[in-house]
Design an enzyme around this catalytic site. Sequence first.
Site, PDB file in Angstrom:
ATOM      1  N   GLU A  22       5.879   1.743  -4.367  1.00  0.00           N
ATOM      2  CA  GLU A  22       5.666   2.213  -5.373  1.00  0.00           C
ATOM      3  C   GLU A  22       5.818   3.759  -5.728  1.00  0.00           C
ATOM      4  O   GLU A  22       4.973   4.611  -4.879  1.00  0.00           O
ATOM      5  CB  GLU A  22       4.022   2.226  -6.129  1.00  0.00           C
ATOM      6  CG  GLU A  22       3.529   2.575  -7.272  1.00  0.00           C
ATOM      7  CD  GLU A  22       1.932   2.599  -7.789  1.00  0.00           C
ATOM      8  OE1 GLU A  22       1.414   3.171  -8.830  1.00  0.00           O
ATOM      9  OE2 GLU A  22       1.393   1.797  -6.659  1.00  0.00           O
TER      10      GLU A  22
ATOM     11  N   LYS B  67     -12.453 -12.281   2.259  1.00  0.00           N
ATOM     12  CA  LYS B  67     -11.305 -12.043   1.310  1.00  0.00           C
ATOM     13  C   LYS B  67     -11.543 -12.378  -0.084  1.00  0.00           C
ATOM     14  O   LYS B  67     -10.626 -12.397  -0.702  1.00  0.00           O
ATOM     15  CB  LYS B  67      -9.992 -12.617   1.921  1.00  0.00           C
ATOM     16  CG  LYS B  67      -9.720 -12.289   3.478  1.00  0.00           C
ATOM     17  CD  LYS B  67      -8.840 -13.027   3.982  1.00  0.00           C
ATOM     18  CE  LYS B  67      -8.517 -12.326   5.370  1.00  0.00           C
ATOM     19  NZ  LYS B  67      -7.503 -13.217   6.271  1.00  0.00           N
TER      20      LYS B  67
ATOM     21  N   ASP C 174      -5.245  -6.389   8.464  1.00  0.00           N
ATOM     22  CA  ASP C 174      -4.926  -7.680   7.387  1.00  0.00           C
ATOM     23  C   ASP C 174      -4.886  -7.495   6.243  1.00  0.00           C
ATOM     24  O   ASP C 174      -5.756  -7.034   5.253  1.00  0.00           O
ATOM     25  CB  ASP C 174      -6.016  -8.676   7.737  1.00  0.00           C
ATOM     26  CG  ASP C 174      -5.752 -10.287   7.018  1.00  0.00           C
ATOM     27  OD1 ASP C 174      -5.030 -10.149   6.147  1.00  0.00           O
ATOM     28  OD2 ASP C 174      -6.489 -11.018   7.626  1.00  0.00           O
TER      29      ASP C 174
ATOM     30  N   HIS D 159       5.591   9.047 -13.263  1.00  0.00           N
ATOM     31  CA  HIS D 159       6.327   8.035 -12.790  1.00  0.00           C
ATOM     32  C   HIS D 159       7.817   7.915 -13.405  1.00  0.00           C
ATOM     33  O   HIS D 159       8.543   7.355 -12.627  1.00  0.00           O
ATOM     34  CB  HIS D 159       5.535   6.627 -13.486  1.00  0.00           C
ATOM     35  CG  HIS D 159       4.412   6.295 -12.826  1.00  0.00           C
ATOM     36  ND1 HIS D 159       4.550   5.248 -11.860  1.00  0.00           N
ATOM     37  CD2 HIS D 159       3.134   6.373 -12.713  1.00  0.00           C
ATOM     38  CE1 HIS D 159       3.720   4.866 -11.122  1.00  0.00           C
ATOM     39  NE2 HIS D 159       2.532   5.613 -11.600  1.00  0.00           N
TER      40      HIS D 159
END
Length: 396
Positions: free
Chosen positions: A93, A224, A298, A389
Site C-alpha cells: 500500500e 483469530k 501469524d 495517495h
Amino acid sequence: MTQTAPIGRPRIPRDKANDYAESAAKARRDFIRDQTGVELKHTGSYSFDATETQGNCEHFTGVAQVPLGIAGPVLVNGEHAQGEFYVPMATAEGTLVASYNRGMRLTREAGGITVTVADDAMQRAPVFAFDNARTAKQFGAWIIDNMATIRATAEATTSIGKLRNVEHYAAARFLYLRFNFTTGDAAGQNMCGKATHAACQWILANSPFAVERFSLSGNMDTDKKPSQINFLHSRGKRVIAECTIPDQLMRDVMGIDCKSLYRRRIMSMTGAFMAGSMNNGAHAANGITATFIATGQDAANVAESCVGAAVGELTDDGSYYFSITLPSLICASYGGGTGLPSQRECLEMMDCYGQGKARKLAEIIGATVLAGEMSLAAAVATGDWVTSHEQYGRNR
C-alpha cells in the site's frame, strides 16, 4: 520424486522422502506451468534453503515477495524497549510507510512514546455439556477443587507454559472453561492447545459427573476473531501506547492545531460507536499487518490484534494527549515464522529475535501503531489523505 497416480485430476507433486527439498519445490513450479501456462519466475527466486520452510509451509513452491520499507526511528519509552528503533514494514500500500514515518517524527520530537504491557496471556476454551445446568454448576465447583492437579497436568506438556487461571462461563447446560496461560516468547496457541488437551483428558477420565459432549475449543477463546471478551480480558499482550504532543509541534509537523484535531477525534469516536466498531481509532491494522508480515508473525492474528481503544484529550496547556490500547496483540520473538531467514533479519534489526524479546517487540509495535494513528488522523483532518495517495500511491 514420487507421486500418486492421478484420480480424476492431476495432483500437486510431493516427495515422500523430502518434500522440502529444492527439487520438490521446482517440481511444483513445473506442475503449475504445465497446468496453467504460467512460469513462476519471480515466485521461484529466493535466497534461503528451501528446507528451512519445514514446519512453516506445506507444498512449498516459492515465495510471495512483499515490498519492505523501513520507518523511523521511533522513540520508545517502554519497560522492555528503550531508545530508537527502525521498524520494518512489509506492504503493497503506497503512502503507508511514509505516513508511519511522519508519525514517528512527530512523536520522536515530542519526547517519544511511552508503552506499557499491562497483561500477557494466551487462551484455549473447552466446553463441556451435561444433562442440565445444575450438573454443569457442580462440575465447575469440582474443577475449582481440583485445580492443582489440572494445572500440573497441563504444565507437564510444556517447558515454558504456565497455567495462570481458568475462567468459568455457564450457559444452558454447557460450562465453558477459559484456560489462561503465560507462554514466554512464543505466541503460544499450539502450546495452549496441547496443554489444555492434556488437562481435559484428565478431567474427562476423573470427573464424577457424566459429560455428554466435549469440545477442546468452544469458541470462547475467539482464536483469530475480534471479540468483546478479549477486549476486556486480553488475549496475547495488552499493550497501551501514549504520547503528549505540544500544540506548536503539532502545527509544525502535521499542519493542524491540537484543538482542531481533538474535535475531529470526538467525531471519529462517535462514528465508531454508531458503527459498532471494535476499534475507534484510524487504522491500527495497517501498522500491525505490515510489521507482522515483516517479522514472521501469524498474519491471521491481525483479526484480534487490531482491536483497540483510542483516546484523545486536550491538556490544560493546549497539548494533545493521545493513547491507544491494544488488548489482544499477539506477537512472538521466537518460534513459528520468526526463524525464517528474512523474518529473522527484520527482528534482529530491532534486537527483537529470540528469547526474552517478545514484550520488547510488542512495545515497538504498539508505538508504531500510535505513530500511524497520529499521522492518518491529521492527514484526514487537513485533507492530505487523498493528495498523499495520489502522490505516493497507485491511484489512477
